[in-house]
Scaffold this motif. Structure first.
Motif, mmCIF file in Angstrom:
data_model
loop_
_atom_site.group_PDB
_atom_site.id
_atom_site.type_symbol
_atom_site.label_atom_id
_atom_site.label_comp_id
_atom_site.label_asym_id
_atom_site.label_seq_id
_atom_site.Cartn_x
_atom_site.Cartn_y
_atom_site.Cartn_z
ATOM 1 N N GLN A 32 0.837 -1.196 0.000
ATOM 2 C CA GLN A 32 0.000 0.000 0.000
ATOM 3 C C GLN A 32 0.876 1.251 0.000
ATOM 4 O OE1 GLN A 32 -2.594 1.106 3.482
ATOM 5 N NE2 GLN A 32 -4.102 0.096 2.152
ATOM 6 N N GLU A 33 1.964 1.193 0.714
ATOM 7 C CA GLU A 33 2.884 2.327 0.772
ATOM 8 C C GLU A 33 3.520 2.591 -0.598
ATOM 9 O OE1 GLU A 33 6.584 3.985 3.488
ATOM 10 O OE2 GLU A 33 5.872 1.945 3.780
ATOM 11 N N ALA A 34 3.910 1.538 -1.300
ATOM 12 C CA ALA A 34 4.512 1.702 -2.625
ATOM 13 C C ALA A 34 3.505 2.297 -3.608
ATOM 14 C CB ALA A 34 5.033 0.374 -3.147
ATOM 15 N N ALA A 39 1.555 6.919 -6.676
ATOM 16 C CA ALA A 39 0.401 7.733 -7.076
ATOM 17 C C ALA A 39 0.460 9.148 -6.505
ATOM 18 C CB ALA A 39 -0.887 7.049 -6.616
ATOM 19 N N GLY A 40 1.409 9.402 -5.623
ATOM 20 C CA GLY A 40 1.502 10.732 -5.022
ATOM 21 C C GLY A 40 0.384 10.997 -4.027
ATOM 22 N N SER A 44 -1.698 6.901 4.466
ATOM 23 C CA SER A 44 -2.886 6.717 5.293
ATOM 24 C C SER A 44 -4.153 7.030 4.496
ATOM 25 C CB SER A 44 -2.826 7.572 6.561
ATOM 26 O OG SER A 44 -2.828 8.945 6.240
ATOM 27 N N HIS A 45 -4.068 7.984 3.594
ATOM 28 C CA HIS A 45 -5.204 8.307 2.732
ATOM 29 C C HIS A 45 -5.494 7.146 1.786
ATOM 30 C CE1 HIS A 45 -8.099 10.949 0.852
ATOM 31 N NE2 HIS A 45 -7.551 10.753 -0.329
ATOM 32 N N MET A 46 -4.436 6.508 1.272
ATOM 33 C CA MET A 46 -4.612 5.355 0.393
ATOM 34 C C MET A 46 -5.328 4.230 1.136
ATOM 35 S SD MET A 46 -4.302 4.080 -2.611
ATOM 36 C CE MET A 46 -3.157 5.198 -3.419
ATOM 37 N N VAL A 56 -13.078 9.333 -3.404
ATOM 38 C CA VAL A 56 -11.867 9.584 -4.178
ATOM 39 C C VAL A 56 -12.114 10.674 -5.226
ATOM 40 C CG1 VAL A 56 -10.032 8.490 -5.498
ATOM 41 C CG2 VAL A 56 -11.394 7.128 -3.934
ATOM 42 N N THR A 57 -11.197 11.624 -5.316
ATOM 43 C CA THR A 57 -11.324 12.649 -6.345
ATOM 44 C C THR A 57 -10.934 12.075 -7.702
ATOM 45 O OG1 THR A 57 -9.053 13.457 -6.161
ATOM 46 C CG2 THR A 57 -10.701 14.464 -4.689
ATOM 47 N N PHE A 58 -11.423 12.715 -8.735
ATOM 48 C CA PHE A 58 -11.109 12.287 -10.094
ATOM 49 C C PHE A 58 -9.602 12.292 -10.328
ATOM 50 C CE2 PHE A 58 -10.579 13.317 -14.670
ATOM 51 C CZ PHE A 58 -11.030 12.113 -15.172
ATOM 52 N N LEU A 59 -8.923 13.319 -9.851
ATOM 53 C CA LEU A 59 -7.472 13.399 -10.049
ATOM 54 C C LEU A 59 -6.755 12.250 -9.366
ATOM 55 C CD1 LEU A 59 -6.834 17.241 -9.723
ATOM 56 C CD2 LEU A 59 -6.954 15.848 -11.801
ATOM 57 N N ASN A 60 -7.214 11.851 -8.179
ATOM 58 C CA ASN A 60 -6.586 10.713 -7.511
ATOM 59 C C ASN A 60 -6.885 9.404 -8.223
ATOM 60 O OD1 ASN A 60 -5.154 12.104 -5.590
ATOM 61 N ND2 ASN A 60 -6.691 11.879 -4.000
ATOM 62 N N ILE A 61 -8.066 9.269 -8.796
ATOM 63 C CA ILE A 61 -8.360 8.075 -9.596
ATOM 64 C C ILE A 61 -7.396 8.007 -10.780
ATOM 65 C CG2 ILE A 61 -10.045 6.952 -11.121
ATOM 66 C CD1 ILE A 61 -12.227 7.978 -9.206
ATOM 67 N N LEU A 62 -7.145 9.136 -11.418
ATOM 68 C CA LEU A 62 -6.195 9.166 -12.536
ATOM 69 C C LEU A 62 -4.803 8.762 -12.077
ATOM 70 C CD1 LEU A 62 -7.228 12.497 -14.321
ATOM 71 C CD2 LEU A 62 -7.757 10.161 -15.042
ATOM 72 N N ARG A 63 -4.369 9.297 -10.949
ATOM 73 C CA ARG A 63 -3.030 8.984 -10.431
ATOM 74 C C ARG A 63 -2.904 7.516 -10.034
ATOM 75 N NH1 ARG A 63 -3.732 14.163 -7.056
ATOM 76 N NH2 ARG A 63 -2.784 15.730 -8.396
ATOM 77 N N ILE A 64 -3.929 7.007 -9.375
ATOM 78 C CA ILE A 64 -3.897 5.612 -8.934
ATOM 79 C C ILE A 64 -3.911 4.673 -10.135
ATOM 80 C CG2 ILE A 64 -5.211 3.830 -7.713
ATOM 81 C CD1 ILE A 64 -6.105 6.146 -5.769
ATOM 82 N N ALA A 65 -4.760 4.974 -11.113
ATOM 83 C CA ALA A 65 -4.822 4.133 -12.317
ATOM 84 C C ALA A 65 -3.465 4.100 -13.010
ATOM 85 C CB ALA A 65 -5.903 4.638 -13.261
#
Length: 81
Positions: A32-34, A39-40, A44-46, A56-65
């Protein structure tokens, strides 16, 4: 205490998205940490995202994907199956 967005998610959609993210992460053998680092996103938020405690915000979905090498639509599709 659960956040308002998690309380209002009576269908469990946030948990489903979190499970889809977790499944992708585990398939890549990432901690989870990696994933959070790639994803930036704060670790703890992850964790809260994966547990469905955060909307989840759209920008975080983009980063995670991007971090799990898929399209955002793949994560959303997996969450809806």
């Amino acid at each position: 205490m659960a956040r308002i967005s998690a309380i209002l998610d009576t269908d469990g959609n946030l948990k489903k998205l979190g499970s889809a993210i977790r499944a992708r992460r585990l398939s890549l053998d990432l901690s989870q940490e990696a994933l959070a680092d790639a994803a930036g996103v704060d670790r703890s938020h992850m964790g809260k995202i994966e547990r469905g405690e955060r909307n989840v915000t759209f920008l975080n979905i983009l980063r995670i994907a991007d971090a799990v090498h898929c399209k955002p639509s793949d994560l959303l599709r997996d969450a809806c199956l």
